[in-house]
Design a protein around this motif. Structure first.
Motif, PDB file in Angstrom:
ATOM      1  N   UNK A  80      22.237  19.678  36.398  1.00  0.00           N
ATOM      2  CA  UNK A  80      21.867  19.532  37.808  1.00  0.00           C
ATOM      3  C   UNK A  80      20.599  18.685  37.889  1.00  0.00           C
ATOM      4  N   UNK A  81      20.658  17.597  38.661  1.00  0.00           N
ATOM      5  CA  UNK A  81      19.493  16.733  38.884  1.00  0.00           C
ATOM      6  C   UNK A  81      18.891  17.095  40.237  1.00  0.00           C
ATOM      7  N   UNK A  82      17.572  17.361  40.261  1.00  0.00           N
ATOM      8  CA  UNK A  82      16.992  17.527  41.596  1.00  0.00           C
ATOM      9  C   UNK A  82      16.676  16.139  42.155  1.00  0.00           C
ATOM     10  N   UNK A  83      16.313  16.090  43.433  1.00  0.00           N
ATOM     11  CA  UNK A  83      16.226  14.786  44.103  1.00  0.00           C
ATOM     12  C   UNK A  83      15.248  13.835  43.404  1.00  0.00           C
ATOM     13  N   UNK A  84      14.195  14.378  42.798  1.00  0.00           N
ATOM     14  CA  UNK A  84      13.198  13.493  42.164  1.00  0.00           C
ATOM     15  C   UNK A  84      13.731  12.875  40.874  1.00  0.00           C
ATOM     16  N   UNK A  85      14.810  13.449  40.346  1.00  0.00           N
ATOM     17  CA  UNK A  85      15.355  12.941  39.073  1.00  0.00           C
ATOM     18  C   UNK A  85      16.519  11.969  39.268  1.00  0.00           C
ATOM     19  N   UNK A  86      16.894  11.736  40.521  1.00  0.00           N
ATOM     20  CA  UNK A  86      18.109  10.935  40.771  1.00  0.00           C
ATOM     21  C   UNK A  86      17.868   9.425  40.707  1.00  0.00           C
ATOM     22  N   UNK A  87      16.607   9.023  40.665  1.00  0.00           N
ATOM     23  CA  UNK A  87      16.287   7.589  40.537  1.00  0.00           C
ATOM     24  C   UNK A  87      16.845   6.762  41.682  1.00  0.00           C
ATOM     25  N   UNK A  88      16.796   7.309  42.895  1.00  0.00           N
ATOM     26  CA  UNK A  88      17.365   6.569  44.027  1.00  0.00           C
ATOM     27  C   UNK A  88      16.517   5.345  44.358  1.00  0.00           C
ATOM     28  N   UNK A  89      17.195   4.224  44.521  1.00  0.00           N
ATOM     29  CA  UNK A  89      16.579   2.995  45.033  1.00  0.00           C
ATOM     30  C   UNK A  89      17.599   2.384  45.976  1.00  0.00           C
ATOM     31  N   UNK A  90      17.292   1.198  46.497  1.00  0.00           N
ATOM     32  CA  UNK A  90      18.216   0.533  47.410  1.00  0.00           C
ATOM     33  C   UNK A  90      19.590   0.358  46.734  1.00  0.00           C
ATOM     34  N   UNK A  91      20.585   1.055  47.235  1.00  0.00           N
ATOM     35  CA  UNK A  91      21.961   1.038  46.705  1.00  0.00           C
ATOM     36  C   UNK A  91      22.005   1.272  45.192  1.00  0.00           C
ATOM     37  N   UNK A  92      21.161   2.165  44.740  1.00  0.00           N
ATOM     38  CA  UNK A  92      21.109   2.400  43.297  1.00  0.00           C
ATOM     39  C   UNK A  92      20.686   3.842  43.010  1.00  0.00           C
ATOM     40  N   UNK A  93      21.020   4.297  41.823  1.00  0.00           N
ATOM     41  CA  UNK A  93      20.644   5.647  41.400  1.00  0.00           C
ATOM     42  C   UNK A  93      20.825   5.736  39.895  1.00  0.00           C
ATOM     43  N   UNK A  94      20.378   6.839  39.345  1.00  0.00           N
ATOM     44  CA  UNK A  94      20.546   7.071  37.908  1.00  0.00           C
ATOM     45  C   UNK A  94      22.043   7.182  37.550  1.00  0.00           C
ATOM     46  N   UNK A  95      22.823   7.648  38.537  1.00  0.00           N
ATOM     47  CA  UNK A  95      24.262   7.842  38.294  1.00  0.00           C
ATOM     48  C   UNK A  95      24.985   6.489  38.194  1.00  0.00           C
ATOM     49  N   UNK A  96      24.421   5.500  38.877  1.00  0.00           N
ATOM     50  CA  UNK A  96      25.012   4.152  38.822  1.00  0.00           C
ATOM     51  C   UNK A  96      24.661   3.484  37.495  1.00  0.00           C
ATOM     52  N   UNK A  97      23.481   3.832  36.994  1.00  0.00           N
ATOM     53  CA  UNK A  97      23.041   3.201  35.740  1.00  0.00           C
ATOM     54  C   UNK A  97      23.730   3.837  34.537  1.00  0.00           C
ATOM     55  N   UNK A  98      24.156   5.089  34.685  1.00  0.00           N
ATOM     56  CA  UNK A  98      24.791   5.776  33.560  1.00  0.00           C
ATOM     57  C   UNK A  98      26.245   6.091  33.915  1.00  0.00           C
ATOM     58  N   UNK A  99      27.137   5.257  33.381  1.00  0.00           N
ATOM     59  CA  UNK A  99      28.561   5.323  33.668  1.00  0.00           C
ATOM     60  C   UNK A  99      29.165   6.685  33.281  1.00  0.00           C
ATOM     61  N   UNK A 100      28.503   7.380  32.346  1.00  0.00           N
ATOM     62  CA  UNK A 100      29.085   8.631  31.833  1.00  0.00           C
ATOM     63  C   UNK A 100      28.878   9.842  32.729  1.00  0.00           C
ATOM     64  N   UNK A 101      28.066   9.661  33.776  1.00  0.00           N
ATOM     65  CA  UNK A 101      27.784  10.811  34.649  1.00  0.00           C
ATOM     66  C   UNK A 101      28.808  10.883  35.785  1.00  0.00           C
TER      67      UNK A 101
END
Ligand SMILES: Cc1cc2nc3c(=O)[nH]c(=O)nc-3n(C[C@H](O)[C@H](O)[C@H](O)COP(=O)(O)OP(=O)(O)OC[C@H]3O[C@@H](n4cnc5c(N)ncnc54)[C@H](O)[C@@H]3O)c2cc1C
Length: 308
Positions: A149-170
């Motif tokens: 579980x990622x809390x909001x501070x760990x999601x790496x949200x930016x303009x049309x981007x997130x940690x989930x977009x950077x890591x295909x395995x999630x």
């Protein structure tokens, strides 16, 4: 859970484009996601996670692996929190929030696609974005099949981007959204107005995948000035709408095969009937080349290419 073979993917994308998936299944909960991942591991094929198909350009060759369409439709409201499965349509979450007297998601009225796709791409419109409402996101990591579980501070949200977009395995399984108490009538009014503005600004005559390009940061001072003069608007943080750049390049209506820059909105590339993914790739390349050569702007696609 049924795993089908050789399923055309065009029907699952809003652009109505794409070849077949070697394997295809619809998964409604974590157990079925695990089963599908296990199947793909045994067959030694890659996995593609499909939401509403409203932000992808699927290859004409399709996907030589397992496409897993997320259909997890859990939706629970508790106080001012909404917990949703990643397969719930964003429009459903918007209407549920308004019905429950909550405010903060009206900007998303009219955006197609699922919660999973919206969280991954940090979908946004009319000054709002998913990042503002996310409390936490639950994922399965395809690497080790572990839950996290990622809390909001760990999601790496930016303009049309997130940690989930950077890591295909999630794989996003669910999310908790935190909204504010509001008035149902005001929420309804806001959402109605947003939908009205969408209908006015966006093309609905042909299939599309929404905005094809991200709005770029522009270093060209003359273009920023021209934008201000033409529209009366200031380029906030030097960001200029991609649609404006495509307009001044005179590319509205530009057509390659069946793919066309919409006559109604420069940043919408539409399928006029029999477009192929290849048509879109060529049209996109022409737009990017002209933006770079004539204005020094590097456009980036917002739409995800799949299976290329
Ligand atoms: C008419 C129209 C208007 C639009 N307007 C807007 C707008 O105003 N603002 C905006 O931001 N977008 C807009 N879009 C684009 C699109 O609707 C959004 O980006 C949407 O959030 C994509 O969600 P989806 O479920 O359709 O994702 P898909 O298109 O199915 O997938 C997109 C990407 O997300 C990944 N993905 C999907 N679900 C998951 C999951 N559960 N876990 C991990 N990865 C996942 C996919 O693998 C893929 O890489 C518009 C599109 C259309 C057609």
């Amino acid at each position: 859970m049924e795993i089908k073979r050789n399923i055309s993917l065009a029907q699952y994308t809003t652009l109505k484009i794409g070849g077949a998936a070697k394997f295809f299944c619809e998964v409604k909960d974590e157990k079925e996601i695990m089963e599908a991942l296990e199947f793909a591991r045994k067959k030694k094929v890659p996995v593609f996670v499909l939401g509403g198909g409203s932000n992808i350009l699927m290859s004409d060759k399709g996907f030589d692996g397992a496409v897993m369409k997320i259909k997890d439709s859990r939706l629970n409201t508790r106080g001012s929190s909404i917990e949703c499965g990643s397969g719930v349509l964003l429009s459903k979450i918007v209407s549920e929030s308004i019905k429950s007297g909550l405010t903060g998601l009206e900007w998303a009225a009219g955006i197609p696609g699922t919660a999973g796709g919206a969280v991954r791409g940090n979908a946004g419109a009319f000054g709002g974005e998913m990042a503002e409402t996310i409390e936490s996101v639950k994922v399965i990591d395809m690497n080790d099949l572990g839950f996290r579980v990622y809390d909001s501070t760990e999601c790496g949200f930016e303009y049309r981007d997130s940690i989930f977009k950077k890591n295909y395995n999630l794989i996003i399984i669910s999310a908790v959204l935190k909204l504010k108490k509001g008035k149902k009538e005001e929420g309804e009014k806001k959402a109605k107005e947003i939908i009205r503005q969408r209908k006015e600004a966006q093309p609905f005559d042909f299939p599309s995948s929404g905005s094809f390009f991200k709005n770029p940061i522009c270093k060209n001072k003359e273009l920023i000035e021209e934008y201000k003069k033409d529209t009366g608007k200031q380029a906030k943080d030097k960001v200029i709408p991609a649609g404006y750049i495509i307009d001044v390049l005179g590319l509205r209506g530009k057509k390659i095969g069946g793919a066309m820059v919409s006559q109604h909105h420069g940043n919408f590339l539409v399928n006029t009937g029999k477009a192929t993914a290849e048509d879109f790739i060529i049209l996109s390349a022409i737009i990017k080349t002209r933006a770079r050569n004539e204005y020094g702007v590097q456009l980036q696609e917002e739409v995800q290419r799949v299976g290329f």
